[in-house]
Design a protein around this motif. Structure first.
Motif, mmCIF file in Angstrom:
data_model
loop_
_atom_site.group_PDB
_atom_site.id
_atom_site.type_symbol
_atom_site.label_atom_id
_atom_site.label_comp_id
_atom_site.label_asym_id
_atom_site.label_seq_id
_atom_site.Cartn_x
_atom_site.Cartn_y
_atom_site.Cartn_z
ATOM 1 N N VAL A 254 0.827 -1.205 0.000
ATOM 2 C CA VAL A 254 0.000 0.000 0.000
ATOM 3 C C VAL A 254 0.864 1.259 0.000
ATOM 4 N N THR A 255 0.442 2.244 -0.789
ATOM 5 C CA THR A 255 0.972 3.604 -0.739
ATOM 6 C C THR A 255 -0.175 4.539 -0.385
ATOM 7 N N LEU A 317 -1.731 13.191 -10.374
ATOM 8 C CA LEU A 317 -0.290 13.200 -10.166
ATOM 9 C C LEU A 317 0.096 12.238 -9.050
ATOM 10 N N ALA A 318 -0.595 12.327 -7.924
ATOM 11 C CA ALA A 318 -0.261 11.466 -6.783
ATOM 12 C C ALA A 318 -0.427 9.993 -7.137
ATOM 13 N N ILE A 319 -1.539 9.645 -7.774
ATOM 14 C CA ILE A 319 -1.807 8.249 -8.118
ATOM 15 C C ILE A 319 -0.780 7.738 -9.129
ATOM 16 N N SER A 320 -0.327 8.620 -10.027
ATOM 17 C CA SER A 320 0.610 8.186 -11.067
ATOM 18 C C SER A 320 1.962 7.775 -10.496
ATOM 19 N N GLN A 321 2.264 8.203 -9.290
ATOM 20 C CA GLN A 321 3.564 7.902 -8.690
ATOM 21 C C GLN A 321 3.524 6.688 -7.762
ATOM 22 N N VAL A 322 2.382 6.035 -7.690
ATOM 23 C CA VAL A 322 2.241 4.875 -6.809
ATOM 24 C C VAL A 322 2.846 3.647 -7.469
ATOM 25 N N ALA A 323 3.727 2.960 -6.758
ATOM 26 C CA ALA A 323 4.401 1.784 -7.306
ATOM 27 C C ALA A 323 3.987 0.503 -6.597
ATOM 28 N N THR A 324 2.961 0.568 -5.758
ATOM 29 C CA THR A 324 2.498 -0.607 -5.025
ATOM 30 C C THR A 324 1.189 -1.117 -5.613
ATOM 31 N N LYS A 325 0.804 -2.294 -5.178
ATOM 32 C CA LYS A 325 -0.408 -2.937 -5.692
ATOM 33 C C LYS A 325 -1.659 -2.128 -5.362
ATOM 34 N N TYR A 326 -1.687 -1.531 -4.181
ATOM 35 C CA TYR A 326 -2.850 -0.773 -3.735
ATOM 36 C C TYR A 326 -2.464 0.656 -3.384
ATOM 37 N N VAL A 327 -3.433 1.557 -3.518
ATOM 38 C CA VAL A 327 -3.249 2.944 -3.108
ATOM 39 C C VAL A 327 -4.391 3.322 -2.177
ATOM 40 N N LEU A 328 -4.056 3.998 -1.090
ATOM 41 C CA LEU A 328 -5.058 4.508 -0.151
ATOM 42 C C LEU A 328 -5.174 6.007 -0.367
ATOM 43 N N TRP A 329 -6.385 6.474 -0.687
ATOM 44 C CA TRP A 329 -6.588 7.910 -0.846
ATOM 45 C C TRP A 329 -7.136 8.499 0.451
ATOM 46 N N VAL A 330 -6.507 9.602 0.901
ATOM 47 C CA VAL A 330 -6.973 10.335 2.077
ATOM 48 C C VAL A 330 -6.910 11.823 1.776
ATOM 49 N N ASP A 331 -7.797 12.599 2.391
ATOM 50 C CA ASP A 331 -7.694 14.052 2.332
ATOM 51 C C ASP A 331 -6.601 14.514 3.294
ATOM 52 N N ASP A 332 -6.079 15.709 3.070
ATOM 53 C CA ASP A 332 -4.962 16.170 3.889
ATOM 54 C C ASP A 332 -5.372 16.617 5.283
ATOM 55 N N ASP A 333 -6.679 16.622 5.572
ATOM 56 C CA ASP A 333 -7.126 16.985 6.923
ATOM 57 C C ASP A 333 -7.738 15.797 7.662
ATOM 58 N N PHE A 334 -7.339 14.582 7.282
ATOM 59 C CA PHE A 334 -7.760 13.379 7.996
ATOM 60 C C PHE A 334 -6.727 13.040 9.064
#
Length: 506
Positions: A254-255, A317-334
């Protein structure tokens, strides 16, 4: 006291019927459960069994494999073979181009090869279970023997428009005309022999056009039928390297990705909370602040964007730099808490056919939201189609009682990296946007939501008060909510991009 008692009785007479109605409504609402585990597709299995049973009816009829096909039929799988080395002289490859062959497993050390095979086989099996369904199975129509037919011979014709027919083997007593052409015919005095011959018909596409189909016309006497042949490259599996030690843990799977603008104090709180529970997980940050500040630390990747580029552009941009099988999306105020169990999200994605699973976001008041929605469309006319958005979900997921299947979830979700990149985020949504992503993925994303995986939201109470807002809060609000910025909103996009003429929502 008597007056108070009368008021109490009156209140009870009003409240109790309402409670009874609510209880009846809750009890009468049936929630269905669906199995989305990565097991066999039962309909696919039934179709394959039916095809196998049909395929043995004509086994007693002899046939002769053509010499041109014997080599490929004898191999149990494909083989990469190159041309034999020729004379080694300068410019030989330019003058006499040769085909080379590389065996990919040769780059592994013997000690690592077995682990690599095990990992790849596991991932490939999971990929097959997720992507291949009954729609990919071969369906054969039972041969129907007519009550009467010509005794001098029966003829079968096949006609295509984007490819040619051939035969891998020849059956005694069957005459074949048109091999290597778009029209092929078979003649025989025996229906059984004809059916046996048809088992060896091959089709080769000669006019390639991806994601289309050739319609084959099948004719036998007065009987006519049509069937389609899909023309496409097969879906390509994409696996991820589990690391040099083949470890299968959160940090290698995960990234965490987020988009920030101005709010470095909240971003730092997010990072600190992540590090409390996941000290080695990679965090990718997309930042379009006009005067960006450095965000540093171990396992942090901070990418600077052009000023004000926008919300969905930052997501891309953020998703394009993920090199793992899964990506977790979060807002910056979580804020991560002990209830933010990424292991649960990984578990459900590993064991089911889901592409994306959302969690729940808890406000400082204690209110927790999952933002589960069902999205559907109705075909319209030249004015456009109809989009319907409803709060709710389709089914509970078998084996995961706190998880459901939905079409859209909240802004806290984990997804398969390749699937989320496949859908993408429309960069025209620069300030506000959410449901547009799920509508774009409506035909390709299998979405779930679990309400027992919870992340906290930074308090908004102070910033809502005029005297509680910092200069950063005021600037942020101006950029995000100022209508004079002239940017598209989701509803504008639905009209211009998706051919919708209207939207209903609850």
């Amino acid at each position: 006291m008597r007056g108070v008692n009368k008021k109490t009785v009156a209140v009870l007479l009003v409240v109790l019927p309402l409670v009874a109605v609510l209880i009846h409504h809750w009890n009468s609402y049936t929630v269905t459960t669906i199995d989305v585990l990565q097991g066999p597709d039962h309909l696919k299995v039934l179709l394959e069994e039916r095809t196998q049973n049909m395929g043995h009816k004509n086994d007693h009829i002899p046939y002769h494999i053509k010499d041109s096909m014997s080599k490929s039929l004898a191999n149990n799988g494909c083989v990469c073979e190159g041309d034999k080395p020729g004379i080694n002289v300068p410019f030989v490859q330019l003058l006499f181009p040769q085909v080379s062959a590389t065996q990919l497993h040769a780059s592994f050390q013997d000690s690592d090869l077995q682990k690599a095979k095990e990992y790849r086989n596991k991932e490939y099996l999971s990929f097959r279970k997720r992507t291949y369904t009954a729609a990919d199975s071969l369906i054969l129509a039972e041969a129907n023997s007519p009550l009467q037919y010509p005794t001098q011979g029966v003829e079968v014709d096949l006609t295509a428009t984007m490819g040619t027919f051939n035969t891998a083997a020849l059956v005694d007593g069957v005459q074949v005309k048109g091999e290597g052409e778009m029209h092929i015919s078979f003649t025989s005095t025996s229906l059984a022999s004809l059916n046996r011959q048809l088992e060896f018909v091959t089709y080769t596409n000669t006019r390639f056009h991806p994601n289309t189909a050739d319609v084959v016309q099948f004719k036998a006497g007065i009987f006519q039928a049509s069937f389609t042949i899909k023309i496409r490259h097969p879906p390509m599996p994409k696996f991820y390297n589990p690391g040099p030690k083949n470890e299968y843990n959160i940090s290698t799977l995960v990234t965490i990705a987020t988009k920030t603008f101005l709010r470095y104090d909240k971003l730092q709180d997010l990072i600190n909370s992540i590090r409390q529970f996941y000290p080695t997980i990679t965090i990718v940050i997309a930042d379009d602040t006009e005067e960006p500040k450095p965000v540093t630390g171990p396992y942090i990747e901070h990418f600077i964007m052009p000023f004000g580029k926008g919300w969905f552009a930052g997501r891309n941009l953020a998703i394009s730099q993920v090199a793992t099988k899964y990506v977790l999306w979060v807002d910056d105020d979580f804020i991560f808490t002990s209830s933010t169990k990424l292991e649960k999200m990984v578990d459900i994605l590993e064991r089911t056919t889901l592409d994306l699973v959302g969690g729940a976001v808890r406000e400082v008041t204690g209110y927790t939201a999952t933002y589960r929605h069902i999205v559907s469309t109705d075909a319209g006319d030249e004015e456009g189609d109809c989009l319907h958005i409803r709060t709710g979900f389709h089914h509970v997921i078998e084996g995961f009682p706190n998880c459901v299947v939905a079409d859209a979830v909240i802004n806290f979700f984990m997804a398969r990296s390749e699937k989320i990149r496949q859908v993408g985020f429309d960069p025209r949504l620069a300030r506000v946007g959410h449901l547009a992503f799920f509508i774009d993925g409506l035909s390709s994303l299998h979405v779930g939501s679990c309400d027992d995986i919870i992340i906290s939201h930074a308090s908004k109470i102070k910033a809502m008060l005029p005297w509680g807002q910092s200069e950063t809060d005021k600037t942020y609000s101006k950029f995000r909510y100022d209508a004079s910025q002239g940017t598209l909103n989701e509803y504008d996009l639905y009209y211009f991009k998706n051919h919708f003429k209207c939207v209903t929502s609850d």
